[in-house]
Design an enzyme around this catalytic site. Sequence first.
Site, PDB file in Angstrom:
ATOM      1  N   CYS A 415      -1.892  -7.497   4.446  1.00  0.00           N
ATOM      2  CA  CYS A 415      -1.201  -7.380   3.159  1.00  0.00           C
ATOM      3  C   CYS A 415       0.003  -8.339   3.115  1.00  0.00           C
ATOM      4  O   CYS A 415      -0.167  -9.548   3.054  1.00  0.00           O
ATOM      5  CB  CYS A 415      -0.811  -5.936   2.895  1.00  0.00           C
ATOM      6  SG  CYS A 415      -0.402  -5.608   1.161  1.00  0.00           S
ATOM      7  N   HIS A 525      -5.616  -2.421   4.128  1.00  0.00           N
ATOM      8  CA  HIS A 525      -4.902  -1.519   5.019  1.00  0.00           C
ATOM      9  C   HIS A 525      -5.885  -0.522   5.636  1.00  0.00           C
ATOM     10  O   HIS A 525      -6.891  -0.183   5.033  1.00  0.00           O
ATOM     11  CB  HIS A 525      -3.844  -0.721   4.254  1.00  0.00           C
ATOM     12  CG  HIS A 525      -2.631  -1.489   3.882  1.00  0.00           C
ATOM     13  ND1 HIS A 525      -1.688  -1.892   4.804  1.00  0.00           N
ATOM     14  CD2 HIS A 525      -2.180  -1.919   2.668  1.00  0.00           C
ATOM     15  CE1 HIS A 525      -0.716  -2.529   4.175  1.00  0.00           C
ATOM     16  NE2 HIS A 525      -0.988  -2.570   2.880  1.00  0.00           N
TER      17      HIS A 525
END
Length: 570
Positions: A415, A525
Amino acid sequence: MTARCIMVLGTSSGAGKSWIATALCRHYANQGLKVAPFKAQNMSNNARVVAGGVASSPAGGRVGWGQPMPAGHAAGPSPQPSPQRGEGANAKAASSAVLPLPLAGEGWGEGGGAASLGEIGSAQYFQALAARAEPDVRMNPLLLKPEADTRSQVVLMGQVSRELTELPWRARGERVWPHIAAALDALRAENDVVVIEGAGSPAEINLMATDVVNLRVARHADARCLLVADIDRGGAFAHLYGTWALLPPEDRARIKGFVLNKFRGDAALLAPAPEQLRQLTGVPTVAVVPMRFGHGLPEEDGVFDEVQHRVERWALGVRREPEDTQRPTLNAEPQHVAIVAYPRISNLDEFQPLKNVPGLRLSWVRTPAALHGADTVILPGSKATASDLAWLRAQGLDAAIAQHAARGARVLGICGGLQMLGEALIDLHGVESRGADGNGPGLGLLPLVTAFDPHKTVRRTEARFGEAVGAWSALSGVTASGYEIHSGQTAQHPAMAAGGDVAREVIPGLAWQNAAGNVLGCYLHGLFEDAAVLRALFGARAPSLDAVFDGLADALERSCEPGALKALLA
């Protein structure tokens, strides 16, 4: 039904409220009761993507790291906030007494007028799984995500609210309370038990007048409360008595038991203090909970300490790695995985499974020297990517990471970490830069460019890795489940592509490799919570979440006075 509410309060942050609330969720679920967790306001950059509305029937069966997505919540485009919610709201909405969001139970379900997915704190996500309930935004209606020492992004009922983010702290209470109360009422109407977690201490008298997370919730729910103290810090009896004494008389009566948490030593030495405390307050000490190393829950409030990690492994009997331990697929030697711990690190809880991988040394690093000997360097998520990238450069970690990549060591960006690995960051809308210059170069390890957008992507995702090469080739063909929470949108840098430097896209729009194959960036994630990914990369398994939850419940039950947990429901 109207649920009985059990509330876990603490004498301080870090007293152990979260894990005790999690244990209570599993304990009462094991009694055949329908249970839901609740925390009115959480402050954490560890968040999960959950149902944005009224939850469906509780998820049955067993759960584990990488829990499959519930039916009806498959990956899809990120919902765009309406002008009345979050980004882009008008001045009229900002000046209203209560933000015009639907209250819980009024359109938050599938097919309703609001977004179907939202964010809650990770602690309530895990508590919901412990309760065998599907997580939804009502379980944590207000989430504060720190962006700086004096500023937090406000997430209300799962959605970012720019209006609340810009308001002073004390001005938020009356605007958010109707949503908090409605969410709690809806959960009470659907469950037998609601386990409520407080925040910090209920006796923070500087905040008591605008409290929306401790005493106001306890009164609204008519909750029976446990007050938890960390005895390992010292001064636990003074903490318990002082907290009780600072509460208004009507709230003192809600405290039904004291809990001494993280106890080490001879329990006989506690006498006569518990009885003296009961004589002073009328409240019994209902549990003395031993220090529990390696309980398996992620750290909610901070990175774990490497020395503590070694102590935990020693306490669990891991004196050395067994000779027949299956070695990681990517390297025949025990691996050192180093995670860069910048100031605004987010979603650090997703690395919990790595703590239990045999033959792996896991460390958090803040200096170039701490990277020495690392086989894998991970740049995790960040709530303030440009700011954390500037911090990383100030520490000299940019050069150290580049050196590791140049010698062929594995580098992974997740991310915000992926965004840092690229060639450039562009923030024309001030999404993360907050007036500072958010446009600038990245680390240049991937030929990518990231542009920040006011609309946040929040979704659950299941994706299959294409053909990965080099150090990450073990991921080829692996299907991984996880979640996305990001404002940046990343793509190939066009000028670099014209010059022949093209990133290898191993998951369309989500993951890219460099030409050498040792640098990987990914928006997904939860990679290490997926059993298939752990097997592919490390040839190992982490304990299932069910085993973790059952262990927590068993430990709490053994520590309590007989009948104490049942009496809370009487």
